[in-house]
Scaffold this motif. Structure first.
Motif, PDB file in Angstrom:
ATOM      1  N   THR A   1       0.851  -1.179   0.000  1.00 20.95           N
ATOM      2  CA  THR A   1       0.000   0.000   0.000  1.00 20.95           C
ATOM      3  C   THR A   1       0.889   1.231   0.000  1.00 20.95           C
ATOM      4  O   THR A   1       2.113   1.120  -0.058  1.00 20.95           O
ATOM      5  CB  THR A   1      -0.906  -0.043   1.252  1.00 20.95           C
ATOM      6  OG1 THR A   1      -1.694   1.134   1.292  1.00 20.95           O
ATOM      7  CG2 THR A   1      -0.089  -0.092   2.519  1.00 20.95           C
ATOM      8  N   LEU A   2       0.299   2.424   0.043  1.00 16.23           N
ATOM      9  CA  LEU A   2       1.123   3.633   0.079  1.00 16.23           C
ATOM     10  C   LEU A   2       0.357   4.765   0.749  1.00 16.23           C
ATOM     11  O   LEU A   2      -0.741   5.128   0.323  1.00 16.23           O
ATOM     12  CB  LEU A   2       1.536   4.027  -1.338  1.00 16.23           C
ATOM     13  CG  LEU A   2       2.589   5.128  -1.473  1.00 16.23           C
ATOM     14  CD1 LEU A   2       3.856   4.791  -0.700  1.00 16.23           C
ATOM     15  CD2 LEU A   2       2.928   5.360  -2.944  1.00 16.23           C
ATOM     16  N   PHE A   3       0.965   5.298   1.802  1.00 14.35           N
ATOM     17  CA  PHE A   3       0.383   6.404   2.566  1.00 14.35           C
ATOM     18  C   PHE A   3       1.200   7.677   2.334  1.00 14.35           C
ATOM     19  O   PHE A   3       2.366   7.609   1.971  1.00 14.35           O
ATOM     20  CB  PHE A   3       0.364   6.060   4.064  1.00 14.35           C
ATOM     21  CG  PHE A   3      -0.705   5.093   4.445  1.00 14.35           C
ATOM     22  CD1 PHE A   3      -0.559   3.738   4.181  1.00 14.35           C
ATOM     23  CD2 PHE A   3      -1.875   5.518   5.051  1.00 14.35           C
ATOM     24  CE1 PHE A   3      -1.554   2.833   4.508  1.00 14.35           C
ATOM     25  CE2 PHE A   3      -2.881   4.621   5.391  1.00 14.35           C
ATOM     26  CZ  PHE A   3      -2.728   3.277   5.119  1.00 14.35           C
ATOM     27  N   PRO A   4       0.581   8.845   2.578  1.00 12.24           N
ATOM     28  CA  PRO A   4       1.290  10.098   2.344  1.00 12.24           C
ATOM     29  C   PRO A   4       2.537  10.272   3.213  1.00 12.24           C
ATOM     30  O   PRO A   4       2.627   9.728   4.324  1.00 12.24           O
ATOM     31  CB  PRO A   4       0.233  11.158   2.685  1.00 12.24           C
ATOM     32  CG  PRO A   4      -1.069  10.481   2.428  1.00 12.24           C
ATOM     33  CD  PRO A   4      -0.846   9.075   2.892  1.00 12.24           C
ATOM     34  N   LEU A   5       3.461  11.068   2.679  1.00  8.99           N
ATOM     35  CA  LEU A   5       4.686  11.406   3.396  1.00  8.99           C
ATOM     36  C   LEU A   5       4.434  12.432   4.495  1.00  8.99           C
ATOM     37  O   LEU A   5       5.071  12.410   5.541  1.00  8.99           O
ATOM     38  CB  LEU A   5       5.699  11.999   2.396  1.00  8.99           C
ATOM     39  CG  LEU A   5       6.942  12.670   2.972  1.00  8.99           C
ATOM     40  CD1 LEU A   5       7.873  11.654   3.604  1.00  8.99           C
ATOM     41  CD2 LEU A   5       7.698  13.428   1.886  1.00  8.99           C
TER      42      LEU A   5
ATOM     43  N   ALA B   1       0.519   8.388  10.431  1.00  9.50           N
ATOM     44  CA  ALA B   1      -0.150   8.589   9.136  1.00  9.50           C
ATOM     45  C   ALA B   1      -1.131   7.456   8.869  1.00  9.50           C
ATOM     46  O   ALA B   1      -2.218   7.656   8.319  1.00  9.50           O
ATOM     47  CB  ALA B   1       0.876   8.646   8.005  1.00  9.50           C
TER      48      ALA B   1
ATOM     49  N   TYR C   1      -7.778  11.009   4.058  1.00  9.69           N
ATOM     50  CA  TYR C   1      -6.562  11.414   4.776  1.00  9.69           C
ATOM     51  C   TYR C   1      -6.698  12.883   5.205  1.00  9.69           C
ATOM     52  O   TYR C   1      -7.157  13.703   4.421  1.00  9.69           O
ATOM     53  CB  TYR C   1      -5.338  11.235   3.885  1.00  9.69           C
ATOM     54  CG  TYR C   1      -4.035  11.363   4.643  1.00  9.69           C
ATOM     55  CD1 TYR C   1      -3.578  10.336   5.449  1.00  9.69           C
ATOM     56  CD2 TYR C   1      -3.274  12.524   4.577  1.00  9.69           C
ATOM     57  CE1 TYR C   1      -2.388  10.449   6.167  1.00  9.69           C
ATOM     58  CE2 TYR C   1      -2.083  12.658   5.290  1.00  9.69           C
ATOM     59  CZ  TYR C   1      -1.649  11.619   6.076  1.00  9.69           C
ATOM     60  OH  TYR C   1      -0.473  11.743   6.784  1.00  9.69           O
TER      61      TYR C   1
ATOM     62  N   TYR D   1      -3.668  11.609  -0.559  1.00 10.50           N
ATOM     63  CA  TYR D   1      -4.588  10.474  -0.587  1.00 10.50           C
ATOM     64  C   TYR D   1      -3.849   9.192  -0.250  1.00 10.50           C
ATOM     65  O   TYR D   1      -2.627   9.124  -0.343  1.00 10.50           O
ATOM     66  CB  TYR D   1      -5.229  10.376  -1.977  1.00 10.50           C
ATOM     67  CG  TYR D   1      -5.856  11.676  -2.411  1.00 10.50           C
ATOM     68  CD1 TYR D   1      -7.105  12.070  -1.926  1.00 10.50           C
ATOM     69  CD2 TYR D   1      -5.186  12.550  -3.269  1.00 10.50           C
ATOM     70  CE1 TYR D   1      -7.677  13.272  -2.289  1.00 10.50           C
ATOM     71  CE2 TYR D   1      -5.752  13.763  -3.636  1.00 10.50           C
ATOM     72  CZ  TYR D   1      -6.999  14.125  -3.152  1.00 10.50           C
ATOM     73  OH  TYR D   1      -7.551  15.316  -3.508  1.00 10.50           O
ATOM     74  N   VAL D   2      -4.620   8.161   0.085  1.00 11.21           N
ATOM     75  CA  VAL D   2      -4.035   6.879   0.476  1.00 11.21           C
ATOM     76  C   VAL D   2      -4.350   5.836  -0.594  1.00 11.21           C
ATOM     77  O   VAL D   2      -5.503   5.714  -1.014  1.00 11.21           O
ATOM     78  CB  VAL D   2      -4.611   6.414   1.834  1.00 11.21           C
ATOM     79  CG1 VAL D   2      -4.070   5.042   2.205  1.00 11.21           C
ATOM     80  CG2 VAL D   2      -4.318   7.436   2.927  1.00 11.21           C
ATOM     81  N   TRP D   3      -3.334   5.116  -1.027  1.00  9.04           N
ATOM     82  CA  TRP D   3      -3.557   3.995  -1.951  1.00  9.04           C
ATOM     83  C   TRP D   3      -4.085   2.799  -1.165  1.00  9.04           C
ATOM     84  O   TRP D   3      -3.400   2.291  -0.281  1.00  9.04           O
ATOM     85  CB  TRP D   3      -2.245   3.578  -2.616  1.00  9.04           C
ATOM     86  CG  TRP D   3      -1.707   4.508  -3.651  1.00  9.04           C
ATOM     87  CD1 TRP D   3      -0.848   5.545  -3.449  1.00  9.04           C
ATOM     88  CD2 TRP D   3      -1.959   4.454  -5.070  1.00  9.04           C
ATOM     89  NE1 TRP D   3      -0.568   6.152  -4.650  1.00  9.04           N
ATOM     90  CE2 TRP D   3      -1.218   5.501  -5.665  1.00  9.04           C
ATOM     91  CE3 TRP D   3      -2.727   3.631  -5.899  1.00  9.04           C
ATOM     92  CZ2 TRP D   3      -1.237   5.746  -7.039  1.00  9.04           C
ATOM     93  CZ3 TRP D   3      -2.741   3.876  -7.257  1.00  9.04           C
ATOM     94  CH2 TRP D   3      -2.005   4.922  -7.815  1.00  9.04           C
ATOM     95  N   TYR D   4      -5.267   2.333  -1.515  1.00  6.51           N
ATOM     96  CA  TYR D   4      -5.712   1.028  -1.012  1.00  6.51           C
ATOM     97  C   TYR D   4      -4.831  -0.058  -1.632  1.00  6.51           C
ATOM     98  O   TYR D   4      -4.301   0.127  -2.737  1.00  6.51           O
ATOM     99  CB  TYR D   4      -7.147   0.749  -1.453  1.00  6.51           C
ATOM    100  CG  TYR D   4      -8.244   1.417  -0.662  1.00  6.51           C
ATOM    101  CD1 TYR D   4      -8.471   1.096   0.671  1.00  6.51           C
ATOM    102  CD2 TYR D   4      -9.083   2.332  -1.271  1.00  6.51           C
ATOM    103  CE1 TYR D   4      -9.521   1.692   1.371  1.00  6.51           C
ATOM    104  CE2 TYR D   4     -10.131   2.925  -0.573  1.00  6.51           C
ATOM    105  CZ  TYR D   4     -10.337   2.604   0.750  1.00  6.51           C
ATOM    106  OH  TYR D   4     -11.355   3.183   1.440  1.00  6.51           O
ATOM    107  N   PRO D   5      -4.707  -1.218  -0.983  1.00  7.19           N
ATOM    108  CA  PRO D   5      -3.907  -2.298  -1.577  1.00  7.19           C
ATOM    109  C   PRO D   5      -4.346  -2.648  -3.010  1.00  7.19           C
ATOM    110  O   PRO D   5      -3.492  -2.879  -3.874  1.00  7.19           O
ATOM    111  CB  PRO D   5      -4.138  -3.468  -0.624  1.00  7.19           C
ATOM    112  CG  PRO D   5      -4.401  -2.821   0.694  1.00  7.19           C
ATOM    113  CD  PRO D   5      -5.160  -1.559   0.385  1.00  7.19           C
TER     114      PRO D   5
ATOM    115  N   PHE E   1      -3.023  -0.027  -5.214  1.00 10.19           N
ATOM    116  CA  PHE E   1      -1.572  -0.084  -5.310  1.00 10.19           C
ATOM    117  C   PHE E   1      -1.113  -1.250  -6.177  1.00 10.19           C
ATOM    118  O   PHE E   1      -0.101  -1.152  -6.885  1.00 10.19           O
ATOM    119  CB  PHE E   1      -0.915  -0.158  -3.929  1.00 10.19           C
ATOM    120  CG  PHE E   1       0.535   0.216  -4.000  1.00 10.19           C
ATOM    121  CD1 PHE E   1       0.907   1.547  -4.052  1.00 10.19           C
ATOM    122  CD2 PHE E   1       1.519  -0.751  -4.088  1.00 10.19           C
ATOM    123  CE1 PHE E   1       2.243   1.915  -4.169  1.00 10.19           C
ATOM    124  CE2 PHE E   1       2.854  -0.399  -4.211  1.00 10.19           C
ATOM    125  CZ  PHE E   1       3.215   0.936  -4.253  1.00 10.19           C
TER     126      PHE E   1
ATOM    127  N   GLU F   1       0.876  15.680  -3.007  1.00 14.27           N
ATOM    128  CA  GLU F   1       1.961  14.705  -3.130  1.00 14.27           C
ATOM    129  C   GLU F   1       1.674  13.834  -4.338  1.00 14.27           C
ATOM    130  O   GLU F   1       0.703  13.068  -4.348  1.00 14.27           O
ATOM    131  CB  GLU F   1       2.095  13.812  -1.884  1.00 14.27           C
ATOM    132  CG  GLU F   1       3.200  12.754  -2.063  1.00 14.27           C
ATOM    133  CD  GLU F   1       3.444  11.840  -0.865  1.00 14.27           C
ATOM    134  OE1 GLU F   1       2.649  11.891   0.095  1.00 14.27           O
ATOM    135  OE2 GLU F   1       4.427  11.077  -0.895  1.00 14.27           O
TER     136      GLU F   1
END
Lengths: 477, 477
Positions: free
Chosen positions: A66-70, A115, B32, B38-42, B45, B156
């Motif tokens: 997954t990927l969350f903001p920095l 985060a 977020y 924003y957050v990538w869901y699996p 992603f 971002e």
């Protein structure tokens, strides 16, 4: 991009060797104009890619990426009291967008709990959503005031793999800690780096955790490098971030969590532990170039030898090997030097006599020569790479065994920590640890050791004499 | 993690559809707590991973991957005058480390020219070092003051692929621009997204570039989305950053450069262009799940059907397909809905009658049913996926053709830009562009069009009547 040169400092002078190694083997360029930030050369990045592919492969078995903001807003970042205390002096703050001052300051993540967990509290509703196991591979930031060092102590950690899991009970989370330890052991086994897990003392655990298990590698100078951590977070963060689930009986319960991380220190360890006075030595699985073909050309044989070398290159490529034919107009010796520096596991030499005899000569990175029949080249080379890998692993294992010694006195410990890790009986209390640390100029890394290299035999604390467990004591990075 | 629900807004209401689609198909979570992040869901992603793997595969042919720091010191960032002008209102600044104010402010890269080129000036020495072609996939930052939108307008940018090349001559760099255009066309062809390249007007080019070629996709509402840019940088940056090389005659010459980028807008385009009122529609090559197996169970057949479905799952997995057996206790209809929403290209149904007949039923995402013999399942499924991919590509191609119209008057143009792109004769000057833009509330995207969908026929500017080339005119994101 790095220039060739004839001398690499001896690995005996580890720190000097390490710094030279990094640019000569084209791993990192340290000339970026901000302290603690470094540039990955393509060769270094290729090593990083293969290494992190292994990590991904292992995690993908039962985690999702997954990927969350920095950027983390100040108010979220400041919610967990212990956590803030641990990081407040290390956090970079973004205060302006263009020429505008931001209403809410934004932290560059030093790690992503604050985060991720507010989102987890939206995602987790019921026991059916558990366990939740996600990971991300991201850049994180620490305003390090200590001496920075490429791949080891950074202001931008470029390659932080962090996993974050959620469970129904404390025991489920404990089980996950054990699973993560096994996963990390498997990862380090794949890159032939021996590690030792132990339980960090209370005062050295992750800010906000119930307890921390950490993996240490032993560097050539005998200092340990923490190359992975696994934290049981209890319900500390879940209470702060209101992360609850509805159990089978319809009751709302706080969830329990773990998190565990590995950074590019894994690359630092593999470079340092395997390298020698000629340069890098890389396990075949992660080597950017696995096989370098060097044609040995005499006056009358050039065309024939080159043709044959090209055919071999094509055949090995098709079979999935990462292979380079070095057809540059240089002496063979200069080419050997070049590929040895870059850690290529296997060199293949082809000359006119080899063509006549229907063989090629393989030379592994330890310098061992083995002729391989041209007609069996794929299985022959596979075999040589496998033998090399096993030899590399054995060598690393022998080396670490030579660096760990159980001691029963202060004097012995003092001698051992000059060159490695002392296994010391320690009762677990802070007072005794302080005495050990101050007198030996070391860290008490932890007890509850998980290592095939160390027998877990209880005894009596070398300071207070109370019943105790063996603990790792070493100088550490 | 997203909840099931029965209605998705019609794609006719594109903006609403898009926002709903993102969380229902588990692509991005918009909750977020910072605007524009924003957050990538699996699931999202995973789509990102497959898509960027294609990009990597194409670039790896003749580029190398690398990684430069995120933080750029103010003095380096401020060196190139045009570049600063373009970005000064958009840059996030780090001013503090912990509680300490930094001596030199650090910019979060909005793009990496000023991080990379000082290093290039150390790396490039001679003509033998050229061409140099590197790329990185990184997060970049823009302090957007406009309305933000997931995957499209971000603070971002989590997935910026930027390539940076160095060449000996202006013409070599121009050739690289053309190569990059071909590479991006191939990439978008792989994800079945039709694009149109054109040359951006002077006032819309990249700050510091000689010229900019840009790729636009056409979104369902007829607005264009810029999904890639290729910049000829001339020697503008190389003069600023002292990037020179020694030519064959021993003379020092300034190098010429290009850079080109693609962001997660490629994911926005592929979601928007292929999706329908039932959810995502994904090309098989990038679909996180390519095949969903739904067992059709009757009272007496449960065990037998499930066993057979599991066998099929195993067989397809071994063959390298990304496959999910959906054995949840739900009605088949609910499962169809679930997998359709997530864009799975092919559903396989197995029931008791199928077992008797030795067939399985495949249903593609367009709802087309084709029975496949169980004994030929691998080739049968491969075939169905290939047919589906081609149909998807054809559909996207037909759609874009229907959205592009050559016009010869203002009135025609006005009508066309309501639903798509007008191809307008335009002389190239700013005054005429201003008139077109103001009267039609559109952008003049560019001329020198590269597209199989548009004939390049010269004519006379619809404003001033001077000799002109066709130009793309549209409302744009």
């Amino acid at each position: 991009m790095a220039e060739e040169s004839t001398t690499l400092p001896s690995k005996e002078n580890f720190s000097e060797w390490y710094n030279e190694m990094l640019w000569r083997a084209e791993i990192m360029d340290v000339r970026y104009p901000v302290k603690g930030l470094y540039v990955w050369y393509p060769h270094g990045f290729s090593l990083r890619r293969s290494t992190y592919n292994i990590l991904r492969e292992l995690l993908d078995r039962d985690h999702e990426e997954t990927l969350f903001p920095l950027l983390i807003p100040e108010n979220e970042f400041m919610k967990e009291a212990e956590h803030i205390k641990g990081f407040e002096e290390e956090v970079y703050w973004v205060t302006h967008g263009g020429t505008t001052e931001l209403d809410v300051k934004l932290a560059l993540r030093p790690t992503s709990e604050t985060a991720i967990y507010p989102m987890y509290s939206l995602w987790v509703r019921s026991h059916a959503d558990l366990p939740l196991k996600l990971y991300q591979i991201v850049n994180t930031f620490r305003y390090e005031t200590k001496h920075t060092r490429p791949l080891i102590r950074l202001r931008e950690i470029t390659s932080f793999k962090e996993a974050h899991t959620v469970h129904a009970t404390w025991d489920d989370a404990k089980k996950q800690v054990e699973d993560a330890i096994l996963l990390y052991k498997e990862f380090y086994d794949r890159i032939c780096v021996p590690i030792i897990f132990s339980k960090r003392p209370e005062w050295d655990k992750f800010p906000g955790a119930d307890y921390t298990m950490a993996a240490d590698a032993i560097m050539p100078d005998g200092r340990t490098l923490q190359v992975g951590t696994v934290h049981h977070l209890g319900d500390n963060f879940s209470k702060t971030f209101d992360l609850k689930y509805e159990d089978e009986n319809g009751e709302q319960k706080p969830a329990f969590q773990t998190c565990y991380g590995i950074s590019e220190r894994c690359i630092a360890a593999l470079i340092s532990i395997h390298g020698d006075n000629k340069g890098l030595v890389l396990p075949p699985e992660v080597a950017p170039v696995q096989i370098a073909i060097v044609p040995i050309i005499t006056k009358n044989s050039a065309e024939e030898v080159l043709k044959s070398a090209k055919e071999l290159e094509g055949e090995l490529k098709s079979a999935g090997f990462r292979v380079k034919l070095d057809a540059r107009e240089l002496r063979p010796g200069a080419k050997y030097y070049h590929w040895e520096m870059r850690g290529v596991p296997l060199r293949v030499e082809i000359g006119p006599r080899d063509l006549e005899n229907g063989v090629i000569m393989t030379v592994n990175r330890f310098g061992e020569k083995t002729p391989v029949k041209r007609e069996d080249v794929l299985s022959g080379i596979n075999n040589q790479l496998e033998l090399f890998r096993n030899a590399l692993k054995q060598k690393a294992s022998d080396t670490i065994k030579g660096k760990i010694h159980s001691v029963s006195s202060f004097e012995e410990a003092k001698e051992v920590v000059e060159k490695g890790v002392a296994v010391v009986q320690w009762c677990g209390c802070k007072e005794c640890a302080d005495i050990i640390e101050e007198n030996l100029d070391v860290s008490v890394l932890g007890n509850e050791i998980r290592s095939e290299y160390i027998k877990e035999e209880n005894g009596n604390c070398i300071i207070c004499g109370k019943p105790s467990k063996p603990a790792l004591v070493a100088r550490s990075y």
